[in-house]
Scaffold this active site. Structure first.
Site, PDB file in Angstrom:
ATOM      1  N   GLU A  75      -9.676   3.649   3.728  1.00 43.22           N
ATOM      2  CA  GLU A  75      -9.242   2.787   2.625  1.00 43.22           C
ATOM      3  C   GLU A  75      -9.274   3.607   1.346  1.00 43.22           C
ATOM      4  O   GLU A  75     -10.341   3.891   0.809  1.00 43.22           O
ATOM      5  CB  GLU A  75     -10.178   1.569   2.500  1.00 43.22           C
ATOM      6  CG  GLU A  75     -10.253   0.706   3.746  1.00 43.22           C
ATOM      7  CD  GLU A  75      -9.091  -0.288   3.857  1.00 43.22           C
ATOM      8  OE1 GLU A  75      -8.278  -0.361   2.913  1.00 43.22           O
ATOM      9  OE2 GLU A  75      -9.016  -0.981   4.885  1.00 43.22           O
ATOM     10  N   GLU A 132       0.829  -1.209   0.000  1.00 40.85           N
ATOM     11  CA  GLU A 132       0.000   0.000   0.000  1.00 40.85           C
ATOM     12  C   GLU A 132       0.865   1.261   0.000  1.00 40.85           C
ATOM     13  O   GLU A 132       0.495   2.297   0.552  1.00 40.85           O
ATOM     14  CB  GLU A 132      -0.939  -0.033   1.214  1.00 40.85           C
ATOM     15  CG  GLU A 132      -1.912  -1.220   1.155  1.00 40.85           C
ATOM     16  CD  GLU A 132      -2.705  -1.422   2.443  1.00 40.85           C
ATOM     17  OE1 GLU A 132      -2.581  -0.602   3.367  1.00 40.85           O
ATOM     18  OE2 GLU A 132      -3.441  -2.419   2.513  1.00 40.85           O
ATOM     19  N   HIS A 149      -5.075   3.064   4.477  1.00 45.13           N
ATOM     20  CA  HIS A 149      -4.884   1.723   3.917  1.00 45.13           C
ATOM     21  C   HIS A 149      -5.461   1.739   2.503  1.00 45.13           C
ATOM     22  O   HIS A 149      -5.986   2.741   2.040  1.00 45.13           O
ATOM     23  CB  HIS A 149      -5.607   0.684   4.782  1.00 45.13           C
ATOM     24  CG  HIS A 149      -4.907   0.416   6.076  1.00 45.13           C
ATOM     25  ND1 HIS A 149      -4.060  -0.649   6.255  1.00 45.13           N
ATOM     26  CD2 HIS A 149      -4.916   1.095   7.252  1.00 45.13           C
ATOM     27  CE1 HIS A 149      -3.570  -0.617   7.492  1.00 45.13           C
ATOM     28  NE2 HIS A 149      -4.072   0.434   8.124  1.00 45.13           N
TER      29      HIS A 149
END
Ligand SMILES: [Zn+2]
Length: 356
Positions: free
Chosen positions: A322, A121, A263
């Site tokens: 996210e 990531e 994330h």
């Protein structure tokens, strides 16, 4: 620079308004906090501030992340930072790479952003470093950013950023086994002999840094791998890894008002943990959702993550965000959308109330 007012009509988009007024999208967004992310919709009737006479060159285009961004690129950018952004080494990874903390502002309200807990990531590292560089640029030029006066904001908040929590994991993803000059045989064994590390999310010991926080760690461990693995192994004990320890010590020392851990992927905002979050968390998550066009979700099914522990320990708002859409590891082409959706979210969180 002069400002004129414009009332949004039906069918207007940010890009159209910017184009027809001969200003860049960035310049338009910098003046207006009520514009959500580029891909989102504008409410007809909204009033916008239009900057004029700014000498904007329409050919100036931002192409997003063009190459792998890892610990070397971070170091190059770190050395070029203006003195308004302090950097400090708060620890080292399993293989000895530095873990850098950036700090700016002098206010009482302490806010913490972190990224690349998972090796695959690392686009979020690029994103937070771009955030810092743009922050610096706007402050030097004394420009408003999404309608926010940064000088004023810097008197209210102190911003802490660790853009690369897991430098070894990111290096493995970007360079394969050559990314880590340490225990190469063991690491290859954990990866079951495969030379492709693009899906690797753990640190160099095969421990998932976001699965080893003392917030139902045992329960989470019961349904996770029992040994070092490219993902989801929470360690033999909570906080066993140097990277997690560095973040733990920082968090205990600074006692942040709220935290955001980046994330990928899914464009979602997780804001709950076992109903221990403060009552305000829901409304704050909705504010973040509104400006980014992400979706606010109360709980992830996972436990033992950093934001879970932060909420449990401090009873203050913690968010897992996210970024991006697609499949991990996200391609570099995803970076521009990540940036333009996440930037207003990060700035919005800087205007949250003080929980300390
Ligand atoms: Zn992750």
């Amino acid at each position: 620079m002069k400002i004129t007012w414009y009332k949004v009509k039906k069918g207007d988009t940010t890009a159209k308004i910017a184009f027809y007024h001969g200003v860049g999208i960035e310049a338009l967004m910098n003046e207006n906090r009520n514009i959500p992310a580029y891909y989102s919709y504008l409410e007809p009737g909204t009033f916008l501030r239009i900057p004029t006479n700014i000498g904007y060159d329409l050919s100036e285009k931002d192409y997003g992340c063009l190459y792998e961004y890892g610990w070397r690129e971070l170091e190059t950018d770190r050395l070029k930072m203006h003195s308004m952004i302090h950097s400090e080494k708060i620890g080292a990874s399993v293989a000895g790479k530095p873990i850098w903390l950036f700090r700016t502002g002098s206010g009482k309200k302490k806010i913490f952003f972190s990224a690349a807990w998972h090796g695959n990531e690392w686009l979020n590292t690029w994103l937070l470093m771009k955030f810092l560089k743009e922050w610096q640029k706007n402050r030097i030029q004394k420009k408003r950013w999404f309608g926010i006066d940064l000088e004023e904001l810097c008197r209210e908040i102190t911003l802490y950023i660790v853009p690369l929590v897991n430098p070894d994991g990111a290096a493995l993803v970007q360079e394969g086994i050559h990314g880590v000059q340490h225990s190469q045989e063991e690491i290859l064994k954990i990866n079951e002999g495969f030379k492709d590390f693009r899906h690797w999310s753990a640190n160099a010991s095969g421990v998932d840094l976001n699965h080893q926080w003392p917030a139902e760690w045992k329960e989470e461990a019961a349904s996770s791998p029992e040994h070092p693995f490219p993902r989801h192994f929470g360690g033999y004990t909570p906080l066993s890894e140097p990277e997690s320890k560095a973040i733990y010590e920082l968090s205990m020392k600074e006692k942040f008002s709220h935290v955001i851990a980046l994330h990928s992927q899914g464009e979602e905002i997780y804001w709950g943990y076992a109903h221990q979050e403060p009552a305000e968390s829901k409304e704050l998550a909705n504010r973040l959702a509104k400006v980014s066009s992400y979706r606010a979700v109360q709980t992830a099914d996972s436990k033992a993550g950093y934001k879970d522990w932060f909420i449990k320990e401090f009873k203050r708002p913690g968010f897992t965000v996210e970024t991006g859409v697609g499949q991990n590891p996200l391609p570099m082409e995803a970076s521009m959308r990540m940036w333009i959706t996440c930037l207003p979210l990060l700035l919005e969180s800087c205007t949250f109330p003080d929980f300390s």
